[in-house]
Enzyme design. Structure first.
Site, short mmCIF file in Angstrom:
data_model
loop_
_atom_site.label_atom_id
_atom_site.label_comp_id
_atom_site.label_asym_id
_atom_site.label_seq_id
_atom_site.Cartn_x
_atom_site.Cartn_y
_atom_site.Cartn_z
N HIS A 181 64.06 88.84 65.20
CA HIS A 181 62.94 88.65 66.06
C HIS A 181 61.83 89.20 65.56
O HIS A 181 61.53 90.45 66.12
CB HIS A 181 63.45 89.16 67.42
CG HIS A 181 62.37 88.30 68.56
ND1 HIS A 181 61.23 87.64 68.25
CD2 HIS A 181 62.73 88.37 70.01
CE1 HIS A 181 60.60 87.16 69.43
NE2 HIS A 181 61.65 87.71 70.46
N HIS A 184 56.42 87.24 69.15
CA HIS A 184 56.05 87.28 70.74
C HIS A 184 55.62 88.80 71.04
O HIS A 184 55.81 89.09 72.21
CB HIS A 184 57.42 86.95 71.53
CG HIS A 184 57.73 85.59 71.19
ND1 HIS A 184 58.98 85.04 71.62
CD2 HIS A 184 56.83 84.32 70.81
CE1 HIS A 184 58.81 83.60 70.92
NE2 HIS A 184 57.81 83.38 70.65
N TYR A 186 56.84 91.64 70.40
CA TYR A 186 57.86 92.77 70.23
C TYR A 186 57.76 93.61 68.77
O TYR A 186 56.89 93.43 68.04
CB TYR A 186 59.35 92.08 70.43
CG TYR A 186 59.42 91.51 71.64
CD1 TYR A 186 59.13 92.08 73.11
CD2 TYR A 186 59.36 89.95 71.85
CE1 TYR A 186 59.18 91.62 74.09
CE2 TYR A 186 59.46 89.49 73.11
CZ TYR A 186 59.18 90.05 74.29
OH TYR A 186 59.16 89.42 75.42
C1 LIG Z 1 63.68 81.77 80.18
C2 LIG Z 1 62.94 81.94 78.71
C3 LIG Z 1 63.28 82.96 77.86
C4 LIG Z 1 63.00 83.19 76.47
N1 LIG Z 1 63.45 84.17 75.89
C5 LIG Z 1 63.11 84.29 74.36
C6 LIG Z 1 63.76 85.12 73.46
O1 LIG Z 1 64.90 85.74 74.05
N2 LIG Z 1 63.42 85.23 72.13
C7 LIG Z 1 62.46 84.35 71.88
O2 LIG Z 1 62.15 84.43 70.58
N3 LIG Z 1 61.87 83.52 72.74
C8 LIG Z 1 62.12 83.26 74.02
N4 LIG Z 1 61.46 82.40 74.57
C9 LIG Z 1 60.62 81.37 73.91
C10 LIG Z 1 61.47 80.11 73.49
O3 LIG Z 1 62.39 80.47 72.70
C11 LIG Z 1 60.70 79.16 72.97
O4 LIG Z 1 60.30 79.20 71.89
C12 LIG Z 1 59.76 78.59 74.20
O5 LIG Z 1 60.17 78.29 75.49
C13 LIG Z 1 58.87 77.37 73.77
O6 LIG Z 1 59.59 76.39 73.52
P1 LIG Z 1 59.98 75.00 74.60
O7 LIG Z 1 58.75 74.75 75.00
O8 LIG Z 1 60.70 74.33 74.24
O9 LIG Z 1 60.54 75.68 75.82
C14 LIG Z 1 61.95 82.35 75.99
C15 LIG Z 1 61.58 81.25 76.89
C16 LIG Z 1 62.07 80.97 78.25
C17 LIG Z 1 61.80 79.78 78.71
#
Ligand SMILES: Cc1cc2nc3c(=O)[nH]c(=O)nc-3n(C[C@H](O)[C@H](O)[C@H](O)COP(=O)(O)O)c2cc1C
Length: 359
Positions: A181, A184, A186
């Site tokens: 990772h 975002h 981190y």
């Molecule tokens: C509930 C939730 C938890 C997420 N947790 C992570 C995570 O653990 N690691 C990460 O890289 N992105 C995380 N994301 C981002 C998603 O992996 C993804 O990049 C983001 O939701 C955009 O895609 P989407 O529009 O298809 O939801 C999270 C998103 C959501 C909605």
């Protein structure tokens, strides 16, 4: 043959289709006691449903390499053997459905120690199972967060070692693919970006210095992760800052470095490292960043971000903008998205025997 349902072999791992689930934290692990950080019933049901729905590859949510590396006390972790044992149940089931199990290895850096998002997500202290956070520089993420402690070079070496130990455990837990990772906002992202990294030692300043920690983590993980198994890296392709941030140009340059260090795919997200920036979201809004890496380097890419429609997803692949698509929130809404998309496109997807009457 539809692009979405074309299998793909990376190193020795064959992924049955290009409909993938990105990591999504569930904030549902025990915050204390012997089961701390171990996947629980919720995690099993959540991942099992998406596997039964035909998802080709599932990247299990951000899983912390150390207790301090969790975003919240309720995050998954992979720093002990109890956690490894609990993950096995998930990887076994995913494999039984033909879904490739992957895991995102993470350290939250200065964004650690917060409450669950549905409880407001505010930074928390020791009275609520919280702890002090660490980062490349003692700069708080925003007004709500306390300033993190600056990591010493010895501590940086320790964190690199924690990523390697976590990768070893992920392998023992049955995962076929590890994702680091680096997105975002981190810890790894904090080192990459001049917005959050103000160090003046070997880990800050120039591009080479700011990417040093990330590449040390990649090298340490690659060393313990078998040569026949793929390694992914998730990046925030831009901080969305006008200046003094990590940019799409940096991402293209870094993609080539990652490839040279043994990374097999770049999972291209954006944002999360600078508070208060405006992100122009909309359908497929991050796809151009993935497409650029694909165009300008030889590193395969996955696209993510508001990809929800079958035709949209198929086009991203058919146009050569990405090698796979990740559907996050859409898969939360509809665990069988892959199966329904296969039906619509005439693609092939495995249907569990128990559901044969629904084909
Ligand atoms: C509930 C939730 C938890 C997420 N947790 C992570 C995570 O653990 N690691 C990460 O890289 N992105 C995380 N994301 C981002 C998603 O992996 C993804 O990049 C983001 O939701 C955009 O895609 P989407 O529009 O298809 O939801 C999270 C998103 C959501 C909605």
């Amino acid at each position: 043959m539809t692009a979405l349902f074309e299998p793909w072999t990376l190193r020795d791992v064959t992924i049955p289709n290009r409909v993938w689930m990105p990591p999504m934290c569930q904030y549902s692990a025990a915050p204390k006691g012997p089961e701390t950080g171990a996947p629980a019933d919720w995690h099993f049901a959540h991942y099992a449903a998406r596997a039964a729905g035909g998802t080709g590859l599932i990247i299990v949510e951000a899983t912390a390499v150390s207790p301090e590396g969790r975003i919240s006390p309720y995050d998954l972790g992979i720093w002990n053997d109890t956690q490894v044992e609990a993950f096995r149940r998930i990887t076994r089931f995913l494999a039984s459905q033909g879904t490739v199990p992957a895991i995102q290895l993470a350290h939250a850096g200065r964004k650690a120690s917060t409450d669950r998002p549905w409880k407001g997500g505010a930074p928390i202290g020791p009275d609520a199972h919280g702890w002090d956070s660490v980062a490349p520089s003692p700069i708080a993420f925003d007004d709500r967060h306390p300033a993190p402690a600056e990591l010493t070079t010895d501590q940086i070496r320790d964190v690199v070692g924690q990523f390697a130990a976590a990768a070893r455990r992920a392998l023992a837990a049955g995962f076929e693919i590890a994702e680091i990772h680096g997105a975002h906002g981190y810890l790894i992202n904090e080192f990459l970006s001049p917005h959050s990294n103000h160090r003046t030692d070997a880990y800050g300043g120039s591009y080479e210095n700011r990417t040093r920690f990330a590449l040390e983590v990649v090298d340490a993980v690659r060393q313990v992760w078998p040569q026949d198994k793929p390694l992914f890296f998730r990046i925030s392709a831009t901080d969305w800052l006008e200046e003094d941030g990590w940019s799409a140009d940096d991402t293209v340059r870094f993609a080539a470095d990652l490839k040279a260090h043994g990374v097999d795919l770049l999972d291209v997200s954006t944002g999360g490292n600078a508070s208060g920036v405006r992100i122009p979201t909309g359908p497929g809004y991050q796809v151009p960043f993935a497409a650029r890496v694909k165009r300008e380097t030889t590193l395969p890419v996955a696209a993510v971000g508001l990809i929800t429609e079958v035709e949209q997803a198929e086009k991203i692949l058919a146009n050569g903008e990405a090698d796979a698509v990740l559907l996050g929130r859409e898969l939360l809404r509809n665990p069988s998205w892959a199966r329904l998309a296969a039906r619509e496109l005439g693609g092939e997807v495995r249907v569990p025997d128990q559901y044969h009457r629904s084909v």
